[in-house]
Write a protein that holds these residues in place. Structure first.
Motif, PDB file in Angstrom:
ATOM      1  N   ARG A 124       0.852  -1.182   0.000  1.00 40.77           N
ATOM      2  CA  ARG A 124       0.000   0.000   0.000  1.00 40.77           C
ATOM      3  C   ARG A 124       0.893   1.239   0.000  1.00 40.77           C
ATOM      4  N   ILE A 125       0.356   2.297  -0.571  1.00 34.68           N
ATOM      5  CA  ILE A 125       1.084   3.565  -0.657  1.00 34.68           C
ATOM      6  C   ILE A 125       0.058   4.685  -0.719  1.00 34.68           C
ATOM      7  N   ASP A 126       0.424   5.863  -0.263  1.00 34.59           N
ATOM      8  CA  ASP A 126      -0.484   7.002  -0.374  1.00 34.59           C
ATOM      9  C   ASP A 126       0.303   8.230  -0.769  1.00 34.59           C
ATOM     10  N   THR A 127      -0.405   9.227  -1.255  1.00 37.48           N
ATOM     11  CA  THR A 127       0.248  10.478  -1.620  1.00 37.48           C
ATOM     12  C   THR A 127      -0.729  11.642  -1.537  1.00 37.48           C
ATOM     13  N   HIS A 128      -0.175  12.812  -1.522  1.00 44.50           N
ATOM     14  CA  HIS A 128      -0.938  14.058  -1.482  1.00 44.50           C
ATOM     15  C   HIS A 128      -1.645  14.265  -2.822  1.00 44.50           C
ATOM     16  N   ARG A 129      -2.818  14.850  -2.770  1.00 40.54           N
ATOM     17  CA  ARG A 129      -3.597  15.110  -3.990  1.00 40.54           C
ATOM     18  C   ARG A 129      -2.813  15.972  -4.989  1.00 40.54           C
ATOM     19  N   ASP A 130      -1.957  16.870  -4.504  1.00 35.64           N
ATOM     20  CA  ASP A 130      -1.187  17.747  -5.392  1.00 35.64           C
ATOM     21  C   ASP A 130       0.093  17.109  -5.917  1.00 35.64           C
ATOM     22  N   PHE A 143      -0.458   0.086  -9.495  1.00 37.59           N
ATOM     23  CA  PHE A 143      -1.262   0.208  -8.284  1.00 37.59           C
ATOM     24  C   PHE A 143      -2.684   0.604  -8.664  1.00 37.59           C
ATOM     25  N   THR A 144      -3.626   0.228  -7.816  1.00 38.10           N
ATOM     26  CA  THR A 144      -5.029   0.574  -7.994  1.00 38.10           C
ATOM     27  C   THR A 144      -5.403   1.629  -6.964  1.00 38.10           C
ATOM     28  N   TYR A 145      -6.076   2.679  -7.436  1.00 35.60           N
ATOM     29  CA  TYR A 145      -6.582   3.693  -6.512  1.00 35.60           C
ATOM     30  C   TYR A 145      -7.691   3.056  -5.676  1.00 35.60           C
ATOM     31  N   CYS A 146      -7.602   3.201  -4.349  1.00 37.09           N
ATOM     32  CA  CYS A 146      -8.562   2.555  -3.449  1.00 37.09           C
ATOM     33  C   CYS A 146      -9.478   3.528  -2.724  1.00 37.09           C
ATOM     34  N   GLY A 147      -9.050   4.763  -2.501  1.00 35.29           N
ATOM     35  CA  GLY A 147      -9.873   5.723  -1.784  1.00 35.29           C
ATOM     36  C   GLY A 147      -9.023   6.744  -1.057  1.00 35.29           C
ATOM     37  N   ILE A 148      -9.593   7.335  -0.035  1.00 39.07           N
ATOM     38  CA  ILE A 148      -8.943   8.408   0.714  1.00 39.07           C
ATOM     39  C   ILE A 148      -8.704   7.956   2.148  1.00 39.07           C
ATOM     40  N   ILE A 149      -7.509   8.253   2.640  1.00 40.20           N
ATOM     41  CA  ILE A 149      -7.193   8.029   4.055  1.00 40.20           C
ATOM     42  C   ILE A 149      -6.838   9.386   4.653  1.00 40.20           C
ATOM     43  N   TYR A 150      -6.854   9.446   5.964  1.00 41.52           N
ATOM     44  CA  TYR A 150      -6.483  10.680   6.656  1.00 41.52           C
ATOM     45  C   TYR A 150      -5.332  10.395   7.603  1.00 41.52           C
ATOM     46  N   LEU A 151      -4.313  11.244   7.543  1.00 42.93           N
ATOM     47  CA  LEU A 151      -3.175  11.141   8.440  1.00 42.93           C
ATOM     48  C   LEU A 151      -3.610  11.517   9.855  1.00 42.93           C
ATOM     49  N   LEU A 152      -2.773  11.243  10.832  1.00 39.39           N
ATOM     50  CA  LEU A 152      -3.083  11.611  12.218  1.00 39.39           C
ATOM     51  C   LEU A 152      -3.311  13.115  12.350  1.00 39.39           C
ATOM     52  N   SER A 153      -2.661  13.898  11.477  1.00 43.48           N
ATOM     53  CA  SER A 153      -2.834  15.357  11.488  1.00 43.48           C
ATOM     54  C   SER A 153      -4.180  15.781  10.919  1.00 43.48           C
ATOM     55  N   GLY A 154      -4.878  14.839  10.273  1.00 44.56           N
ATOM     56  CA  GLY A 154      -6.141  15.150   9.617  1.00 44.56           C
ATOM     57  C   GLY A 154      -5.997  15.429   8.129  1.00 44.56           C
ATOM     58  N   ASP A 155      -4.756  15.487   7.635  1.00 47.36           N
ATOM     59  CA  ASP A 155      -4.529  15.736   6.219  1.00 47.36           C
ATOM     60  C   ASP A 155      -4.972  14.551   5.369  1.00 47.36           C
ATOM     61  N   GLU A 156      -5.595  14.859   4.247  1.00 50.26           N
ATOM     62  CA  GLU A 156      -6.089  13.851   3.315  1.00 50.26           C
ATOM     63  C   GLU A 156      -4.958  13.303   2.451  1.00 50.26           C
ATOM     64  N   ARG A 157      -5.038  12.001   2.135  1.00 48.71           N
ATOM     65  CA  ARG A 157      -4.115  11.373   1.195  1.00 48.71           C
ATOM     66  C   ARG A 157      -4.882  10.422   0.293  1.00 48.71           C
ATOM     67  N   LEU A 158      -4.444  10.328  -0.956  1.00 47.38           N
ATOM     68  CA  LEU A 158      -4.982   9.361  -1.900  1.00 47.38           C
ATOM     69  C   LEU A 158      -4.271   8.039  -1.654  1.00 47.38           C
ATOM     70  N   ALA A 159      -5.040   6.964  -1.525  1.00 52.15           N
ATOM     71  CA  ALA A 159      -4.481   5.668  -1.128  1.00 52.15           C
ATOM     72  C   ALA A 159      -4.572   4.658  -2.272  1.00 52.15           C
ATOM     73  N   TYR A 160      -3.526   3.842  -2.392  1.00 53.09           N
ATOM     74  CA  TYR A 160      -3.398   2.868  -3.460  1.00 53.09           C
ATOM     75  C   TYR A 160      -2.912   1.543  -2.899  1.00 53.09           C
ATOM     76  N   GLN A 161      -3.175   0.471  -3.651  1.00 53.43           N
ATOM     77  CA  GLN A 161      -2.703  -0.854  -3.250  1.00 53.43           C
ATOM     78  C   GLN A 161      -2.383  -1.649  -4.504  1.00 53.43           C
ATOM     79  N   LYS A 162      -1.382  -2.508  -4.386  1.00 53.29           N
ATOM     80  CA  LYS A 162      -1.044  -3.452  -5.449  1.00 53.29           C
ATOM     81  C   LYS A 162      -0.701  -4.778  -4.813  1.00 53.29           C
ATOM     82  N   ILE A 163      -1.297  -5.830  -5.373  1.00 58.27           N
ATOM     83  CA  ILE A 163      -1.044  -7.189  -4.893  1.00 58.27           C
ATOM     84  C   ILE A 163      -0.538  -7.995  -6.068  1.00 58.27           C
ATOM     85  N   VAL A 164       0.623  -8.599  -5.895  1.00 53.26           N
ATOM     86  CA  VAL A 164       1.212  -9.448  -6.932  1.00 53.26           C
ATOM     87  C   VAL A 164       1.135 -10.879  -6.450  1.00 53.26           C
ATOM     88  N   ILE A 165       0.460 -11.703  -7.212  1.00 53.33           N
ATOM     89  CA  ILE A 165       0.295 -13.110  -6.798  1.00 53.33           C
ATOM     90  C   ILE A 165       1.272 -13.972  -7.567  1.00 53.33           C
TER      91      ILE A 165
END
Length: 165
Positions: A124-130, A143-165
């Protein structure tokens, strides 16, 4: 060029912080004005990565040109995701944080992903919208975009995940 990735050590701190400063300049030049402000990531954050055996440096011909954290789950800020869902929310995963490099070091993201997926199949990985550069690299590497997570500070991040089988 001889590129290696190795665990960071406390003696690498000055060089790692130079890489972080260079990465912040790249962010600002690309329009990402808000990510990594207020002294983040600090030496204390990097020291914690190293203590957790999750801080890594990238060396080209013996010179540190990049840094990233590769940490085992769980990642507390990933416990809740909004406007989407994780591709897999059951299996253990690793998270990649704090990717940084000098502007003239090319292929850093690819090298990091090759290293990480040689050690873990669920990442999993996340990054800032900008942070359009990071978003481009994340999607380019499957990676696939999965949704939005929030850091402990409350800042939004775009979240992604990739699974290799």
């Amino acid at each position: 060029m001889d590129r290696i990735i190795r665990e960071a050590s406390p003696t690498d701190m000055a060089e790692i912080m130079q890489v972080m400063d260079a990465a912040k300049i790249i962010m600002r030049q690309s329009g990402n004005m808000h990510q990594w402000g207020d002294g983040y990531p600090s030496e204390a954050v990097i020291r914690t990565d190293i203590e957790r055996k999750g801080g890594f440096v990238i060396e080209d011909d013996g010179m540190i040109v990049g840094y990233f954290a590769f940490l085992q789950s769980p990642e507390p800020t990933y416990a809740k995701i909004y406007e989407g869902e994780w591709a897999d929310d059951v299996q253990p995963y690793h998270v990649v944080h704090r990717i940084a490099s000098f502007p003239d070091a090319h292929g850093i993201f690819s090298s990091i992903m090759e290293f990480c997926f040689s050690h873990e199949e669920n990442i999993r990985i996340d990054t800032h919208r900008d942070n359009t550069i990071m978003q481009h690299n994340i999607l380019k590497h499957g990676f696939t975009y999965c949704g939005i997570i929030y850091l402990l500070s409350g800042d939004e991040r775009l979240a992604y995940q990739k699974i290799v089988i």
